[in-house]
Motif scaffolding. Structure first.
Motif, mmCIF file in Angstrom:
data_model
loop_
_atom_site.group_PDB
_atom_site.id
_atom_site.type_symbol
_atom_site.label_atom_id
_atom_site.label_comp_id
_atom_site.label_asym_id
_atom_site.label_seq_id
_atom_site.Cartn_x
_atom_site.Cartn_y
_atom_site.Cartn_z
ATOM 1 N N PRO A 140 -19.734 29.872 51.742
ATOM 2 C CA PRO A 140 -20.059 31.305 51.664
ATOM 3 C C PRO A 140 -21.557 31.582 51.811
ATOM 4 O O PRO A 140 -21.943 32.611 52.391
ATOM 5 C CB PRO A 140 -19.555 31.699 50.272
ATOM 6 N N THR A 182 -22.284 31.549 55.433
ATOM 7 C CA THR A 182 -21.785 32.788 56.035
ATOM 8 C C THR A 182 -22.764 33.927 55.807
ATOM 9 O O THR A 182 -23.023 34.734 56.716
ATOM 10 C CB THR A 182 -20.412 33.145 55.443
ATOM 11 N N ARG A 183 -23.316 34.022 54.593
ATOM 12 C CA ARG A 183 -24.308 35.063 54.320
ATOM 13 C C ARG A 183 -25.570 34.839 55.151
ATOM 14 O O ARG A 183 -26.182 35.797 55.639
ATOM 15 C CB ARG A 183 -24.645 35.079 52.822
ATOM 16 N N SER A 220 -25.029 35.979 58.702
ATOM 17 C CA SER A 220 -24.993 37.440 58.728
ATOM 18 C C SER A 220 -26.403 38.017 58.769
ATOM 19 O O SER A 220 -26.677 38.984 59.486
ATOM 20 C CB SER A 220 -24.240 37.964 57.504
ATOM 21 N N CYS A 280 -25.449 37.756 63.061
ATOM 22 C CA CYS A 280 -24.171 37.314 63.617
ATOM 23 C C CYS A 280 -23.030 37.769 62.711
ATOM 24 O O CYS A 280 -23.156 37.757 61.482
ATOM 25 C CB CYS A 280 -24.143 35.789 63.758
ATOM 26 N N SER A 281 -21.922 38.137 63.327
ATOM 27 C CA SER A 281 -20.782 38.629 62.551
ATOM 28 C C SER A 281 -20.057 37.504 61.818
ATOM 29 O O SER A 281 -19.272 37.760 60.906
ATOM 30 C CB SER A 281 -19.799 39.366 63.474
ATOM 31 N N GLY A 282 -20.300 36.284 62.211
ATOM 32 C CA GLY A 282 -19.656 35.147 61.558
ATOM 33 C C GLY A 282 -20.170 33.849 62.139
ATOM 34 O O GLY A 282 -20.984 33.835 63.077
ATOM 35 N N TYR A 283 -19.685 32.742 61.590
ATOM 36 C CA TYR A 283 -20.182 31.434 62.019
ATOM 37 C C TYR A 283 -19.821 31.139 63.475
ATOM 38 O O TYR A 283 -20.587 30.495 64.192
ATOM 39 C CB TYR A 283 -19.626 30.340 61.096
ATOM 40 N N GLN A 284 -18.670 31.635 63.929
ATOM 41 C CA GLN A 284 -18.281 31.414 65.324
ATOM 42 C C GLN A 284 -19.238 32.097 66.287
ATOM 43 O O GLN A 284 -19.622 31.521 67.310
ATOM 44 C CB GLN A 284 -16.856 31.897 65.558
ATOM 45 N N GLU A 285 -19.632 33.321 65.960
ATOM 46 C CA GLU A 285 -20.596 34.017 66.822
ATOM 47 C C GLU A 285 -21.945 33.305 66.789
ATOM 48 O O GLU A 285 -22.630 33.189 67.816
ATOM 49 C CB GLU A 285 -20.768 35.474 66.389
#
Length: 292
Positions: free
Chosen positions: A50, A53-54, A57, A61-66
Motif C-alpha cells: 500500500p 501504491t501511495r 499515486s 500514476c493511477s496505479g502500479y501498472q500505469e
C-alpha cells in the motif's frame, strides 16, 4: 510529459519516510528497479505494497501498472532510431531550413544551460581540473568525437589525460591504470552502447574511480555507476538527435577548467607549443625568418 525520474526528484521533500525508501530504490537503478513486481519492490524497500501504491499515486500514476507502463515507454524512447524519429518529426520550413534548424539548436543550448545546475557544473570542473587525478575519456559511436575533442583541449591544459580507444580489447590497459582518485568521463546517448555500461560497472566496482556521465534525459544505463550525471537535451524535432548541447557543455568545461589555474594553464600551453613539430614552410618559420 516529464519523465518519472524528474518527477520523483521534484516531489522528494513531500514524500513520507516509507515513500522516500521506495524513491531511493527506484532511482538507484532507474528505470529497472521499477519494473519489478510490486511484491519484489516491497521486499527490496522494506515497505508495504500500500505504501508503494501511495508513492506511485504521488508521482502522477493511477496505479502500479500505469507506473510500469510509463517506465517501459521511457525505455522505448531511449532506443528510438532515426527511422522511428522520422515518423514524429516536426518539419522545418522548406524555404528556411538552416534558419529554423539554428533556432532549434539555440533553444536546445538554452535548455541545457538551465537543466545543468551551476553547482554541479562547478563540481565536475573542479574534479577534472585537479592535477592529482588521471582523467580518462570515452564516448559512444557518435559521441566519441566529442570525447576526442575534449581530450585534446584538456591535454593542452594539464597532464595525465587519456582517451580510451573504442576497441574493448584495449580497455584493460586503461582500466588497470585507474586509481580511486581518478575520473572517467563517459558520453553515451540513445541508442546506448551496452559495452560502455559494462565498462562503467568495472571501473566503479573494481577500480573505484569516479565516473562522470554526459547523457540525454533518458539516461544511459551507465548512469547507475556514476558519481555525477549531466543530462543534456538532444531532441530537436528531426529524424536526428542533436548533440550541440553536449558539445557546448564540453567547450564550457574546457574554458572553466583552464581558468581554475590560469598560470599553470599558460605555462602548459607555452611548453606544448614549444614542443610541437613545425612543418617546413609553416607560418612559424616565416615569422622566425623575419625576426632574424
Amino acid at each position: 510529459m516529464s519523465n518519472l525520474r524528474d518527477t520523483i526528484e521534484e516531489i522528494g521533500p513531500a514524500l513520507t519516510s516509507s515513500e522516500r525508501k521506495v524513491a531511493g530504490v527506484v532511482l538507484s537503478d532507474y528505470p529497472f528497479a521499477g519494473l519489478q513486481t510490486i511484491q519484489e519492490l516491497a521486499k527490496a524497500t522494506g515497505v508495504s505494497a500500500p505504501s508503494i501504491t501511495r508513492f506511485v499515486s504521488k508521482v502522477g500514476c493511477s496505479g502500479y501498472q500505469e507506473f510500469q507502463r510509463r517506465l517501459i515507454a521511457e525505455l522505448k524512447e531511449s532506443h528510438r532510431s532515426p527511422v522511428d524519429l522520422k515518423l514524429t518529426e516536426n518539419p522545418t520550413h522548406p524555404g528556411r531550413f538552416l534558419f529554423d534548424y539554428a533556432e532549434r539548436i539555440a533553444t536546445q543550448v538554452k535548455e541545457m544551460a538551465a537543466g545543468v545546475s551551476q553547482s554541479q557544473f562547478d563540481d565536475v570542473c573542479e574534479l577534472v581540473g585537479d592535477p592529482g587525478r588521471n582523467i580518462f575519456l570515452i564516448g559512444g559511436r557518435m559521441s566519441d568525437s566529442i570525447a576526442g575533442m575534449l581530450t585534446m583541449h584538456l591535454r593542452q591544459i594539464r597532464e595525465r589525460i587519456y582517451h580510451i580507444p573504442s576497441n574493448p580489447e584495449l580497455w584493460p590497459d586503461y582500466i588497470l591504470r585507474m586509481r580511486k582518485q581518478d575520473v572517467m568521463i563517459l558520453l553515451d546517448f540513445r541508442r546506448y552502447q551496452s559495452s560502455l555500461t559494462q565498462l562503467a560497472e568495472i571501473v566503479s566496482e573494481k577500480r573505484h574511480a569516479q565516473i562522470v556521465v554526459i547523457t540525454d534525459r533518458w539516461l544511459t544505463p551507465a548512469s547507475r555507476h556514476a558519481a555525477h550525471v549531466l543530462a543534456v537535451p538532444t531532441e530537436i524535432g528531426t529524424a536526428w538527435d542533436g548533440q550541440v548541447s553536449a558539445l557546448t557543455l564540453a567547450e564550457a568545461m574546457i574554458v572553466k577548467i583552464s581558468e581554475q589555474d590560469w598560470d599553470a594553464t599558460r605555462r602548459r600551453i607555452e611548453k606544448w607549443d614549444a614542443a610541437r613539430l613545425q612543418q617546413p614552410g609553416s607560418i612559424q618559420d616565416g615569422i622566425k625568418d623575419e625576426q632574424t
